[in-house]
Write a protein that holds these residues in place. Structure first.
Motif, PDB file in Angstrom:
ATOM      1  N   ARG A  21       0.832  -1.214   0.000  1.00 20.77           N
ATOM      2  CA  ARG A  21       0.000   0.000   0.000  1.00 20.77           C
ATOM      3  C   ARG A  21       0.857   1.251   0.000  1.00 20.77           C
ATOM      4  O   ARG A  21       0.519   2.242  -0.652  1.00 20.77           O
ATOM      5  CB  ARG A  21      -0.903  -0.012   1.232  1.00 20.77           C
ATOM      6  CG  ARG A  21      -1.999  -1.064   1.193  1.00 20.77           C
ATOM      7  CD  ARG A  21      -2.901  -0.928   2.403  1.00 20.77           C
ATOM      8  NE  ARG A  21      -3.987  -1.918   2.354  1.00 20.77           N
ATOM      9  CZ  ARG A  21      -4.919  -2.022   3.305  1.00 20.77           C
ATOM     10  NH1 ARG A  21      -4.890  -1.216   4.363  1.00 20.77           N
ATOM     11  NH2 ARG A  21      -5.862  -2.940   3.193  1.00 20.77           N
ATOM     12  N   LEU A  22       1.961   1.207   0.734  1.00 21.37           N
ATOM     13  CA  LEU A  22       2.835   2.368   0.786  1.00 21.37           C
ATOM     14  C   LEU A  22       3.425   2.658  -0.586  1.00 21.37           C
ATOM     15  O   LEU A  22       3.496   3.813  -1.020  1.00 21.37           O
ATOM     16  CB  LEU A  22       3.958   2.130   1.795  1.00 21.37           C
ATOM     17  CG  LEU A  22       4.945   3.298   1.993  1.00 21.37           C
ATOM     18  CD1 LEU A  22       4.205   4.540   2.480  1.00 21.37           C
ATOM     19  CD2 LEU A  22       6.048   2.911   2.971  1.00 21.37           C
ATOM     20  N   ARG A  23       3.827   1.606  -1.311  1.00 21.39           N
ATOM     21  CA  ARG A  23       4.389   1.794  -2.643  1.00 21.39           C
ATOM     22  C   ARG A  23       3.328   2.299  -3.610  1.00 21.39           C
ATOM     23  O   ARG A  23       3.591   3.180  -4.443  1.00 21.39           O
ATOM     24  CB  ARG A  23       4.980   0.478  -3.158  1.00 21.39           C
ATOM     25  CG  ARG A  23       5.594   0.559  -4.555  1.00 21.39           C
ATOM     26  CD  ARG A  23       6.649   1.655  -4.629  1.00 21.39           C
ATOM     27  NE  ARG A  23       7.148   1.839  -5.979  1.00 21.39           N
ATOM     28  CZ  ARG A  23       8.308   1.353  -6.428  1.00 21.39           C
ATOM     29  NH1 ARG A  23       9.084   0.652  -5.616  1.00 21.39           N
ATOM     30  NH2 ARG A  23       8.695   1.574  -7.649  1.00 21.39           N
ATOM     31  N   ARG A  24       2.099   1.761  -3.494  1.00 24.03           N
ATOM     32  CA  ARG A  24       1.025   2.228  -4.378  1.00 24.03           C
ATOM     33  C   ARG A  24       0.701   3.692  -4.106  1.00 24.03           C
ATOM     34  O   ARG A  24       0.445   4.461  -5.034  1.00 24.03           O
ATOM     35  CB  ARG A  24      -0.223   1.355  -4.198  1.00 24.03           C
ATOM     36  CG  ARG A  24      -0.070  -0.063  -4.689  1.00 24.03           C
ATOM     37  CD  ARG A  24      -1.420  -0.710  -4.959  1.00 24.03           C
ATOM     38  NE  ARG A  24      -2.260  -0.724  -3.776  1.00 24.03           N
ATOM     39  CZ  ARG A  24      -2.295  -1.697  -2.877  1.00 24.03           C
ATOM     40  NH1 ARG A  24      -1.477  -2.746  -3.019  1.00 24.03           N
ATOM     41  NH2 ARG A  24      -3.091  -1.636  -1.843  1.00 24.03           N
ATOM     42  N   PHE A  25       0.710   4.075  -2.825  1.00 21.52           N
ATOM     43  CA  PHE A  25       0.466   5.483  -2.495  1.00 21.52           C
ATOM     44  C   PHE A  25       1.589   6.355  -3.033  1.00 21.52           C
ATOM     45  O   PHE A  25       1.351   7.461  -3.541  1.00 21.52           O
ATOM     46  CB  PHE A  25       0.355   5.678  -0.979  1.00 21.52           C
ATOM     47  CG  PHE A  25       0.240   7.128  -0.568  1.00 21.52           C
ATOM     48  CD1 PHE A  25      -0.957   7.804  -0.696  1.00 21.52           C
ATOM     49  CD2 PHE A  25       1.348   7.813  -0.083  1.00 21.52           C
ATOM     50  CE1 PHE A  25      -1.061   9.152  -0.339  1.00 21.52           C
ATOM     51  CE2 PHE A  25       1.260   9.145   0.279  1.00 21.52           C
ATOM     52  CZ  PHE A  25       0.044   9.811   0.158  1.00 21.52           C
ATOM     53  N   ASN A  26       2.833   5.871  -2.915  1.00 28.46           N
ATOM     54  CA  ASN A  26       3.981   6.610  -3.434  1.00 28.46           C
ATOM     55  C   ASN A  26       3.832   6.837  -4.933  1.00 28.46           C
ATOM     56  O   ASN A  26       4.061   7.946  -5.438  1.00 28.46           O
ATOM     57  CB  ASN A  26       5.260   5.837  -3.129  1.00 28.46           C
ATOM     58  CG  ASN A  26       6.506   6.574  -3.613  1.00 28.46           C
ATOM     59  OD1 ASN A  26       7.050   7.431  -2.928  1.00 28.46           O
ATOM     60  ND2 ASN A  26       6.972   6.235  -4.811  1.00 28.46           N
ATOM     61  N   ASP A  27       3.436   5.786  -5.657  1.00 24.74           N
ATOM     62  CA  ASP A  27       3.254   5.911  -7.105  1.00 24.74           C
ATOM     63  C   ASP A  27       2.139   6.885  -7.437  1.00 24.74           C
ATOM     64  O   ASP A  27       2.257   7.713  -8.349  1.00 24.74           O
ATOM     65  CB  ASP A  27       2.946   4.533  -7.708  1.00 24.74           C
ATOM     66  CG  ASP A  27       4.124   3.571  -7.553  1.00 24.74           C
ATOM     67  OD1 ASP A  27       5.200   4.025  -7.114  1.00 24.74           O
ATOM     68  OD2 ASP A  27       3.949   2.382  -7.848  1.00 24.74           O
ATOM     69  N   TRP A  28       1.030   6.769  -6.682  1.00 21.17           N
ATOM     70  CA  TRP A  28      -0.132   7.646  -6.925  1.00 21.17           C
ATOM     71  C   TRP A  28       0.245   9.106  -6.657  1.00 21.17           C
ATOM     72  O   TRP A  28      -0.066  10.004  -7.450  1.00 21.17           O
ATOM     73  CB  TRP A  28      -1.283   7.231  -6.016  1.00 21.17           C
ATOM     74  CG  TRP A  28      -2.456   8.166  -6.086  1.00 21.17           C
ATOM     75  CD1 TRP A  28      -3.499   8.104  -6.944  1.00 21.17           C
ATOM     76  CD2 TRP A  28      -2.681   9.332  -5.250  1.00 21.17           C
ATOM     77  NE1 TRP A  28      -4.366   9.155  -6.706  1.00 21.17           N
ATOM     78  CE2 TRP A  28      -3.889   9.917  -5.682  1.00 21.17           C
ATOM     79  CE3 TRP A  28      -1.988   9.920  -4.210  1.00 21.17           C
ATOM     80  CZ2 TRP A  28      -4.403  11.055  -5.083  1.00 21.17           C
ATOM     81  CZ3 TRP A  28      -2.492  11.064  -3.623  1.00 21.17           C
ATOM     82  CH2 TRP A  28      -3.693  11.613  -4.061  1.00 21.17           C
ATOM     83  N   PHE A  29       0.930   9.351  -5.548  1.00 24.07           N
ATOM     84  CA  PHE A  29       1.307  10.716  -5.182  1.00 24.07           C
ATOM     85  C   PHE A  29       2.235  11.310  -6.230  1.00 24.07           C
ATOM     86  O   PHE A  29       2.050  12.456  -6.667  1.00 24.07           O
ATOM     87  CB  PHE A  29       1.994  10.706  -3.811  1.00 24.07           C
ATOM     88  CG  PHE A  29       2.354  12.077  -3.298  1.00 24.07           C
ATOM     89  CD1 PHE A  29       1.480  12.777  -2.486  1.00 24.07           C
ATOM     90  CD2 PHE A  29       3.569  12.674  -3.619  1.00 24.07           C
ATOM     91  CE1 PHE A  29       1.801  14.039  -2.005  1.00 24.07           C
ATOM     92  CE2 PHE A  29       3.899  13.933  -3.158  1.00 24.07           C
ATOM     93  CZ  PHE A  29       3.013  14.609  -2.342  1.00 24.07           C
ATOM     94  N   TRP A  32      -0.084  11.883  -9.758  1.00 20.34           N
ATOM     95  CA  TRP A  32      -1.176  12.857  -9.823  1.00 20.34           C
ATOM     96  C   TRP A  32      -0.805  14.198  -9.210  1.00 20.34           C
ATOM     97  O   TRP A  32      -1.134  15.249  -9.762  1.00 20.34           O
ATOM     98  CB  TRP A  32      -2.423  12.285  -9.158  1.00 20.34           C
ATOM     99  CG  TRP A  32      -2.957  11.125  -9.936  1.00 20.34           C
ATOM    100  CD1 TRP A  32      -2.925   9.806  -9.592  1.00 20.34           C
ATOM    101  CD2 TRP A  32      -3.567  11.176 -11.230  1.00 20.34           C
ATOM    102  NE1 TRP A  32      -3.468   9.028 -10.576  1.00 20.34           N
ATOM    103  CE2 TRP A  32      -3.885   9.845 -11.603  1.00 20.34           C
ATOM    104  CE3 TRP A  32      -3.874  12.203 -12.114  1.00 20.34           C
ATOM    105  CZ2 TRP A  32      -4.488   9.535 -12.803  1.00 20.34           C
ATOM    106  CZ3 TRP A  32      -4.480  11.897 -13.320  1.00 20.34           C
ATOM    107  CH2 TRP A  32      -4.783  10.573 -13.652  1.00 20.34           C
ATOM    108  N   THR A 170       9.605  10.882  -3.386  1.00 14.94           N
ATOM    109  CA  THR A 170       8.894   9.764  -4.013  1.00 14.94           C
ATOM    110  C   THR A 170       9.565   9.344  -5.311  1.00 14.94           C
ATOM    111  O   THR A 170       9.558   8.164  -5.666  1.00 14.94           O
ATOM    112  CB  THR A 170       7.427  10.152  -4.292  1.00 14.94           C
ATOM    113  OG1 THR A 170       7.385  11.337  -5.130  1.00 14.94           O
ATOM    114  CG2 THR A 170       6.688  10.460  -2.996  1.00 14.94           C
TER     115      THR A 170
END
Length: 398
Positions: A21-29, A32, A170
């Motif tokens: 989840r942390l990596r997915r949030f990093n990618d999303w941040f 976008w 990030t």
């Protein structure tokens, strides 16, 4: 006649483990928020690159900047400069003078005019009158306010800088090679120029982003120090900084014999600073005649590689006051950072070498939103059927 036999062979394909989840949030941040802040970051970076060499460009554009030095001539004291300018431009109120050093003019900023006066330090002759607002004033407005109203523009720039700072973090996570093998390391540190444009764009974003990371972090951090008062105070407090004492005391007695006139006092301070107190570029000094109700005489020295030292002298005794700054090498870590923040922001701390490095780093920062957007756009247009899963291979028999 037998029909051809079609064999369908299932070839298993390795499925990548699901990212945390942390990596997915990093990618999303990174994606976008990077897209949202892209335009301000581009403007701030491009204008910042131009401002790195502001003084050098202005000097080259002024044909009168190099002043002829008469034989056995020495710079005139402030009082003489002021009186000679008053003879030529009687309507100007001369109070603030800036000596740029040997072979260069003295700049005067009148209290009652937007024009800048440049005079010869050896004769007092006016060399040029220049409008205070030039092309770099326009560039600075873009860098600090994005050409918006000051309050709105300052907030947009400050928060865009904060976002950019986190994007750098990030981005470092995204750049980090999964395996430190030969191929992965080569891809992380080199640009494959013979590849297709899509791959070159990807490498420009990742590889150049990595090489300029440290300089970009310095620029963003020092920008945050300028943009947010709470951030500035917090960092300085962590370094042991304390609020200045409201009580002004004497830290060095003045001369035994004090000149009777204000002009004589200013000239005395000018000579004292340029011959004894200055440490770097002694002949470069900014000195002010005090206002009618002024209580001190201001001088600025040690203007070297983007830092300076401010001095305040009692107007009656010429004693050095506690509001003055010490030599930068002897100052506290908090005060050192406060005084060096501008130098670190523009890369002036190491002279021309670091200025050039910061110039190119600013240009790279301006390209990151563009190359990053193209990476995202390329993924959106990616054709279906190339994702992992079970691949079917059809073999036709004879």
């Amino acid at each position: 006649m037998e029909k051809p036999v079609t064999l369908t062979e299932k070839r298993p394909v390795t499925v990548k483990p699901e990212a945390s989840r942390l990596r997915r949030f990093n990618d999303w941040f990174h994606l976008w928020v990077g897209i949202a802040s892209g335009i301000p970051v581009i403007i701030i970076s491009l204008t910042g690159a131009l401002l790195v060499f502001e003084h050098e460009i202005l000097e080259m554009s002024r044909s009168w900047w190099k002043v002829e030095i008469p034989a056995d001539a020495t710079p005139l004291p402030p009082s003489v400069i002021r009186s000679r300018v008053a003879e030529q431009l009687p309507e100007m109120k001369v109070r603030r003078l800036w000596y740029y050093g040997e072979g260069r003019p003295v700049k005067i900023t009148p209290d009652n005019s937007d024009s800048l006066i440049f005079v010869s330090p050896y004769t007092g002759r006016v060399l040029a009158l220049e409008d205070h607002e030039n092309v770099f004033e326009f560039i600075e407005e873009g860098h600090f306010h994005l050409w918006l109203p000051d309050k709105i523009g300052t907030q947009v720039v400050s928060w865009s800088t904060a976002v950019f700072f986190f994007l750098l973090v990030t981005g470092m996570v995204l750049w980090w090679p999964k395996k430190w093998s030969g191929r992965d390391v080569k891809q992380a540190f080199t640009i494959k120029w013979k590849a297709r444009f899509k791959r070159i764009n990807y490498d420009l974003h990742n590889v150049l982003g990595f090489y300029t990371l440290s300089l970009a972090v310095i620029m963003a951090f020092t920008g945050l120090m300028m943009g947010f008062a709470f951030f500035n105070k917090s960092v300085l407090k962590m370094l042991g900084g304390q609020d200045g004492s409201p009580e002004v005391t004497v830290i060095d007695d003045g001369p035994e014999t004090v000149p009777a006139t204000l002009e004589g006092k200013v000239d005395h301070i000018w000579k004292l600073v340029t011959t004894e107190m200055g440490e770097f570029e002694k002949d470069q000094i900014s000195i002010h005649f005090p206002k009618e109700d002024g209580k001190f005489i201001y001088a600025c020295t040690d203007m070297y590689h983007g830092t300076w030292r401010e001095l305040y002298f009692d107007i009656h005794t010429l004693a050095l006051l506690s509001t003055s700054q010490s030599k930068i090498a002897e100052d506290t870590p908090a005060n050192w950072l406060r005084r060096s923040n501008f130098s670190l922001h523009v890369g002036a701390f190491g002279g021309l070498l670091t200025k050039w490095l910061f110039f190119f780093a600013s240009l790279v920062c301006a390209t990151l939103p563009v190359t990053g957007f193209y990476i995202w756009w390329g993924k959106r247009r990616k054709k279906p059927g190339k994702k992992g899963g079970t691949r079917l291979r059809t073999v036709k028999g004879r």
